[in-house]
Design an enzyme around this catalytic site. Structure first.
Site, PDB file in Angstrom:
ATOM      1  N   THR A  68      -9.052   0.295 -10.893  1.00 24.70           N
ATOM      2  CA  THR A  68      -8.033  -0.438 -10.330  1.00 24.70           C
ATOM      3  C   THR A  68      -7.907  -1.769 -11.182  1.00 24.70           C
ATOM      4  O   THR A  68      -8.730  -1.746 -12.040  1.00 24.70           O
ATOM      5  CB  THR A  68      -8.343  -0.981  -9.006  1.00 24.70           C
ATOM      6  OG1 THR A  68      -8.247   0.236  -8.094  1.00 24.70           O
ATOM      7  CG2 THR A  68      -7.415  -1.998  -8.383  1.00 24.70           C
ATOM      8  N   ARG A 122       0.732  -1.270  -0.077  1.00 20.80           N
ATOM      9  CA  ARG A 122      -0.020   0.108  -0.240  1.00 20.80           C
ATOM     10  C   ARG A 122       0.839   1.289   0.090  1.00 20.80           C
ATOM     11  O   ARG A 122       2.009   1.323   0.802  1.00 20.80           O
ATOM     12  CB  ARG A 122      -1.097   0.018   1.220  1.00 20.80           C
ATOM     13  CG  ARG A 122      -1.763   1.169   1.392  1.00 20.80           C
ATOM     14  CD  ARG A 122      -2.955   1.117   0.357  1.00 20.80           C
ATOM     15  NE  ARG A 122      -4.278   1.697   0.585  1.00 20.80           N
ATOM     16  CZ  ARG A 122      -5.003   1.943  -0.197  1.00 20.80           C
ATOM     17  NH1 ARG A 122      -4.959   1.571  -1.399  1.00 20.80           N
ATOM     18  NH2 ARG A 122      -6.105   2.593   0.162  1.00 20.80           N
ATOM     19  N   THR A 162      -3.166  -0.706  -8.070  1.00 20.41           N
ATOM     20  CA  THR A 162      -4.318   0.292  -8.287  1.00 20.41           C
ATOM     21  C   THR A 162      -3.178   1.610  -8.321  1.00 20.41           C
ATOM     22  O   THR A 162      -2.186   1.450  -7.671  1.00 20.41           O
ATOM     23  CB  THR A 162      -5.242   0.487  -7.124  1.00 20.41           C
ATOM     24  OG1 THR A 162      -5.995   1.700  -7.313  1.00 20.41           O
ATOM     25  CG2 THR A 162      -4.461   0.595  -5.865  1.00 20.41           C
TER      26      THR A 162
END
Ligand code: GLU
Length: 613
Positions: A421, A116, A439
């Site tokens: 995404t 992330r 994404t």
């Protein structure tokens, strides 16, 4: 066959067509399809020896060739993801992040990587407030088109970590097919063309982006060949020099500079707020191993992604709630009703309890327990939909026997996640499996193309809540990962894969994965039916957001139970679709059914190593 492909290429006027024979990767099949792609789209393939499925035929083909060349699922997943960075540059790429789930056939264990994007160390809590008005920036296009929305990319680190840990290819080898694809170019289809048009104003906010994506001032024509030499060079250098070149070298320097001083065009009316990323933020980035989430659903083990994604926990909790009802014995309207209600309840808890585990203590064990699910299921009536938004449960005090109340205050917050995404599923001949969702957040991310490098930077930080609230687990905090909905999911039985699946779609990712699981297990649809089934998404909002076909097919029955339905989509995109998913089903004796979208986002491509007839 080979010659046919080359001459077709030449006929379309692709420069370098004669060099194609030396590429070392499978070339597209002979003719462009209706949408203008070279490779034929195959929504479903059945067979043996491994499979790759993604939304893009070129990317799936790249992955398949890696498998055929002896690479394993991880090698093929990284190669496919890199190719998606070429052909789906508005949904994924080096400037973004994602979550990688890996099943190791030898040990029968599930591993996950959290790649992330991360907030800068100096991100202020009021980063999304417009100083001139004292109010939050309008979400899109104003806030997302900015440096302030850009988090440290996690994708290059994820690829390197996955390959180092489980792959057989080096980074350079895994990136080589995508480099060649970027140099050679791909044929622009309607989806790419439309996505570019949808983003025109955002791209024009910068000096760098239009040069690549708006050649001659407009979107590349459908049917034309789109090349990205800068990205090809970036992939080559990354492969040769390794990820430290990205995180500690020139790319880090350039990202920090462009985020702090976006290359704003002199003519744009958008504010393009500057961001806070520094070289130090990039140097400090790590892709992280996480403990996967686990929920047992009707005898199947459902494994997913834990924090910083809310995906696995929310999917697991909703399934546990649904398990309280004998769905197979109910009508299809009631089945969908329970799915929608369970989803609303799980989303209420998601808003209250889930965020980056480095900053938030997540009561995961409770949220995924059957007793807690039983207490939440008490709010579901089979005859009437509950009023929404509904309230979160109290994880410290709940009653699985429905004797008392167990809710806290309403914690619904505005949902600003977008519907894009990309997702891929890969398995190899040994039975290893990768489910990977990646994404750059909005379609087109922040809209900021890193000058000379051929990739867009994400706007993932806008997944934080815009307005600071000390009780919100997803509030802005320096160095934090914004909460995601990404839900790459593996369904196992007796330790062996049954289905691997995942989807794009912002917070609808969770409901798409849920709906597909219940379609498959409870409604006993085939996997191709499951992926094609029209979707409805209840994320604890007043109305169910639904595809037009869902409203047509199920609307009357659900409305009678009190579910208002509203068409999916927003005013900024032309899409009214929910989730271009991919999945693979694992049958007996190594037989595989690989599926991609037959229709959404122009349709995808699912391929197997040895097709059966
Ligand atoms: N930002 C979203 C998330 O991480 C993904 C973006 C999307 O699917 O549109 O949950």
């Amino acid at each position: 066959m080979h010659r046919t492909r080359v001459s077709r290429f030449a006929a379309l006027g692709v420069a370098g067509a004669t060099a194609v024979a030396g590429l070392g990767v499978a070339l597209p099949s002979a003719s462009a399809d209706d949408a203008g792609r070279y490779s034929t789209k195959t929504p479903t393939s059945r067979g043996f020896g491994g499979a790759v499925t993604s939304v893009d035929p070129e990317a799936s083909r790249v992955g398949l060739q890696v498998l055929k060349n002896g690479g394993n699922a991880v090698d093929a997943a990284v190669a496919t993801a890199a190719a998606l960075g070429v052909t789906e540059p508005y949904s994924s790429g080096l400037g973004g992040g994602g979550y990688f789930v890996y099943y190791d056939a030898k040990t029968k264990k599930v591993h996950t990587i959290d790649g992330r994007e991360t907030a800068p160390a100096s991100m202020p809590r009021d980063a999304f407030i417009d100083k001139s008005t004292g109010k939050p920036y309008n979400f899109t296009p104003e806030l997302v088109t900015s440096g302030v929305s850009v988090g440290v990319p996690g994708t290059p680190a994820t690829w390197a970590k996955a390959l180092r840990e489980w792959g057989t290819y080096r980074l350079a080898g895994a990136l080589a097919p995508a480099e060649k694809l970027a140099r050679r170019g791909f044929v622009v289809d309607k989806t790419f063309h439309q996505q570019t048009l949808d983003n025109q104003t955002r791209f024009e906010a910068y000096t760098s982006t239009p040069r690549l994506f708006l050649p001659g001032g407009t979107a590349p024509r459908t049917g034309s060949v789109f090349r990205n030499t800068a990205l090809a060079n970036t992939y080559r250098a990354l492969g040769r020099k390794g990820v430290s070149w990205f995180y500690r070298g020139p790319i880090a320097r350039e990202i920090a500079h462009n985020v702090q001083s976006p290359p704003k065009s002199s003519t744009t009316a958008l504010p393009v707020p500057a961001g806070h990323l520094t070289r130090r933020d990039l140097a400090g980035y790590r892709a992280l191993f996480r403990t996967p989430t686990y929920a047992k659903y009707r005898g199947y083990g459902v494994w997913g992604m834990g924090g910083s994604s809310s995906g696995g926990t929310t999917v697991g909790e909703a399934l546990n709630i649904m398990e309280q009802f004998p769905l197979r014995r109910l009508s299809s309207t009631q089945q969908l009703h329970v799915y929608l209600e369970a989803s609303a309840l799980a989303f209420a808890d998601r808003a209250k309890y889930l965020g980056d585990p480095a900053f938030v203590k997540i009561p995961r064990a409770t949220l995924l327990s059957d007793r807690y699910a039983a207490s939440r299921a008490c709010s579901i009536s089979l005859t009437t939909a509950m009023p929404k938004p509904t309230t979160a449960g109290d994880v410290r005090k709940y009653d699985p026997t429905c004797g008392g109340t167990s809710s806290t205050g309403t914690t619904a917050r505005r949902d600003t996640e977008n519907v894009e995404t990309t997702n891929l599923t890969v398995t190899d001949k040994r039975g290893n499996v990768v489910e990977y969702t990646l994404t750059i957040e909005q379609t087109g991310g922040s809209g900021l193309l890193l000058p000379g490098r051929g990739f867009l930077l994400n706007n993932e930080l806008t997944d934080f809540s815009a307005v600071y609230d000390a009780a919100d687990p997803n509030r802005i905090q320096p160095g934090k990962r914004p909460r995601s909905s990404i839900s790459p999911t593996l369904v196992l039985r007796d330790g062996k894969p049954v289905v691997a699946l995942g989807s794009p779609g912002g917070s609808t990712i969770i409901t798409t994965v849920l709906q597909m699981i219940t379609d498959r297990i409870d409604r006993q649809l085939s996997l191709p039916q499951t992926i094609a089934d029209p979707r409805g998404s209840q994320r604890n909002t007043a109305a169910v957001s639904a595809e037009p076909e869902f409203i047509e097919k199920y609307g009357a029955g659900l409305q009678a139970l009190g579910h208002p339905l509203t068409p999916a989509g927003d005013k900024f995109t032309s899409a009214s679709e929910i989730g271009a998913a991919t999945a693979v089903a694992f049958k007996r004796h190594g037989y595989l059914v690989a599926v991609s979208e037959p229709r959404r986002r122009g349709g995808g491509s699912a391929l197997v190593v040895r097709p059966s007839r």
